[in-house]
Design an enzyme around this catalytic site. Structure first.
Site, PDB file in Angstrom:
ATOM      1  N   LYS A 111      -6.451  -3.839  -0.970  1.00 60.32           N
ATOM      2  CA  LYS A 111      -5.180  -3.112  -1.086  1.00 60.32           C
ATOM      3  C   LYS A 111      -5.307  -1.672  -0.584  1.00 60.32           C
ATOM      4  O   LYS A 111      -4.311  -1.050  -0.239  1.00 60.32           O
ATOM      5  CB  LYS A 111      -4.671  -3.151  -2.516  1.00 60.32           C
ATOM      6  CG  LYS A 111      -4.210  -4.554  -2.900  1.00 60.32           C
ATOM      7  CD  LYS A 111      -3.462  -4.619  -4.191  1.00 60.32           C
ATOM      8  CE  LYS A 111      -2.924  -6.012  -4.449  1.00 60.32           C
ATOM      9  NZ  LYS A 111      -4.002  -7.005  -4.739  1.00 60.32           N
TER      10      LYS A 111
HETATM   11  C1  LIG Z   1      -3.835  -8.387  -4.545  1.00 60.03           C
HETATM   12  C2  LIG Z   1      -5.071  -9.199  -4.431  1.00 60.03           C
HETATM   13  C3  LIG Z   1      -5.051 -10.531  -3.923  1.00 60.03           C
HETATM   14  C4  LIG Z   1      -3.756 -11.211  -3.518  1.00 60.03           C
HETATM   15  O1  LIG Z   1      -3.206 -10.663  -2.342  1.00 60.03           O
HETATM   16  P1  LIG Z   1      -1.704 -10.944  -1.914  1.00 60.03           P
HETATM   17  O2  LIG Z   1      -1.403 -10.024  -0.793  1.00 60.03           O
HETATM   18  O3  LIG Z   1      -0.867 -10.647  -3.153  1.00 60.03           O
HETATM   19  O4  LIG Z   1      -1.621 -12.371  -1.528  1.00 60.03           O
HETATM   20  C5  LIG Z   1      -6.253 -11.209  -3.795  1.00 60.03           C
HETATM   21  N1  LIG Z   1      -7.431 -10.650  -4.174  1.00 60.03           N
HETATM   22  C6  LIG Z   1      -7.494  -9.391  -4.672  1.00 60.03           C
HETATM   23  C7  LIG Z   1      -8.819  -8.835  -5.075  1.00 60.03           C
HETATM   24  C8  LIG Z   1      -6.330  -8.614  -4.816  1.00 60.03           C
HETATM   25  O5  LIG Z   1      -6.410  -7.359  -5.325  1.00 60.03           O
END
Ligand SMILES: *Cc1c(COP(=O)(O)O)cnc(C)c1O
Length: 453
Positions: A111
């Site tokens: 993220k």
């Molecule tokens: C947010 C997140 C996901 C999921 O990603 P999306 O974009 O919501 O599909 C998977 N793994 C981790 C570690 C995350 O922080």
């Protein structure tokens, strides 16, 4: 570049407006009006470009509002502080098996790729418009810390994040509370994540308060997050040997459908990809969708991969829009039907080049163990879902979405060792700063009035 709403009833806007609004006025999500073709020179690179240079090549196709030098500077500031000079290095585990490590940013999860850029764009917007902002949100852990690290020490913005005290991990709490930034206000509340979310909703829905305080959300559906995430798919591709580029699968641990959708978008722009595998945990609404064409969310069951514990995948609306051949009115009707009935059956559902797998909690633990045994490599529980079912005789790239050290307990259960990371160790030496507030809208409102910019 202009942006249109997936629901077709809002005017097209430019990059600045699509970024600052997040959600379109008709309730839809912004998408680029047209998808440009990738310059073919990008795809035949023998060696990957430096990450920031590649990000500029890609993002300047979509941001035609900033002066090119300004955009370039924003990108450098967003990705210049990643610990690995490659930002998103590709690790080869086996002949045709690769892992794309997306956990070298400040909060050790993918993220950061979206939220580091968003933080710098916020600061730029505040400087450009002269309007300071207060960001308010609630978090169950990961998104809050990535948002906080995107905005820490930025000028003209104070950040208020509510989290349920005692219900997030020690490391997650430290990531939010040990920033040493005086514009960050982590607010522990007595209650659950939903209680925090309800307070945020109530304050955001009070339009005169929202206006008076210039409240803003770090929107999880902002198109800029998606565009920023497109870049690492390209970066991964150019790190593959030429001989491995013919039939490539990306395997993507998925919750809100943001990450995998970003990859699919780059594929629409010309990146040669065979399939995208949507890997879910036991909360398998997207797995069911790609198997049956039926989208029917149920109740979230907490799993070992908590950042994928999602039932309504907000970014799915964007895929639906393309599935409906960019028909906004049809997409709007479907989303309204979804809201009314709580489910959706998509006529003539075509899964495009998506496949799907689901992984139970037991399999997550087992996969962590097997990966360690076979490749001497440690994966986080989200990434472990990507190892559930790997296609044979093709090049497979599994996206590693978080650093294993963020989830030491489950890793220790699986392989008997506790992973660490220097970033997290350093946090343990810093002092936690929190601002406990009573878990009522009135108390949080008063706190904002007192501490807002
Ligand atoms: C947010 C997140 C996901 C999921 O990603 P999306 O974009 O919501 O599909 C998977 N793994 C981790 C570690 C995350 O922080």
């Amino acid at each position: 570049m202009e942006y249109v709403s997936t629901r077709g009833a809002s005017d097209p806007v430019g990059f600045f407006d699509a970024f600052s609004a997040g959600l379109a006025p008709d309730g839809g999500l912004y998408v680029p009006k047209n998808l440009p073709l990738l310059p073919s020179s990008l795809l035949v690179e023998e060696e990957p470009l430096p990450y920031a240079a590649l990000a500029w090549d890609f993002l300047s196709l979509f941001d035609t509002d900033h002066d090119p030098e300004v955009l370039s500077d924003l990108i450098d500031r967003s990705y210049g502080n990643f610990s690995d000079t490659m930002s998103a290095p590709l690790q080869q585990l086996d002949d045709d098996l690769y892992v794309l490590e997306l956990f070298h940013g400040p909060t050790l999860a993918f993220k950061d790729f979206g939220l580091q850029l968003i933080g710098n764009l916020f600061e730029d917007q505040i400087a450009r418009t002269g309007t300071p902002l207060n960001v308010l949100g609630a978090t169950s852990g990961d998104t809050g810390s990535a948002a906080i690290h995107g905005l820490a020490n930025k000028k003209g913005v104070n950040v208020f994040i509510l989290y349920p005290e005692g219900r997030i991990s020690e490391l997650q709490e430290r990531q939010m509370t040990c920033t040493e930034a005086d514009n960050i206000f982590p607010i522990p509340i007595q209650g659950t994540f939903d209680d925090g979310q309800a307070i945020v909703k109530e304050l955001m829905n009070d339009l005169s308060f929202k206006k008076e305080m210039r409240l803003s959300a770090v929107n999880s559906i902002n198109i800029v997050r998606i565009l920023a995430q497109c870049v690492y798919y390209l970066h991964a591709y150019t790190q593959l040997p030429q001989s491995a580029r013919d039939s490539v699968n990306f395997i993507v641990p998925t919750g809100n459908f943001g990450n995998v959708f970003a990859g699919w978008l780059v594929h629409q722009m010309g990146l040669p990809v065979d399939t995208f595998d949507v890997s879910t945990n036991q909360n398998d609404i997207l797995f069911q969708l790609f198997k049956t064409g039926k989208y029917s969310p149920g109740k979230v069951t907490p799993s070992h991969a908590p950042s994928m514990d999602i039932q309504v995948a907000s970014n799915f609306e964007r895929f639906l829009y393309y599935h409906n051949e960019k028909n906004g009115a049809q997409t709007k009707a479907m989303m309204e039907e979804f809201k009314r009935s709580g489910g959706l059956e998509i006529p003539n559902f075509n899964a495009s080049n998506f496949t799907a797998t689901r992984t139970t909690d037991e399999d997550i633990v087992e996969n962590i163990r097997l990966v360690k045994e076979a490749y001497d490599y440690v994966v986080c529980p989200h990434t472990a879902c990507g190892f559930q079912q790997i296609p044979e005789n093709e090049t497979n790239v599994i996206l590693a979405t978080a650093h294993p050290a963020k989830f030491p307990d489950i890793i220790e259960d699986a392989i008997g060792e506790r992973p660490t990371s220097p970033v997290l160790e350093k946090l343990k030496t810093k002092e936690k700063v929190t601002y406990p507030v009573e878990a009522t809208p009135e108390a949080v409102r008063a706190f904002l009035v007192e501490n807002g910019v």
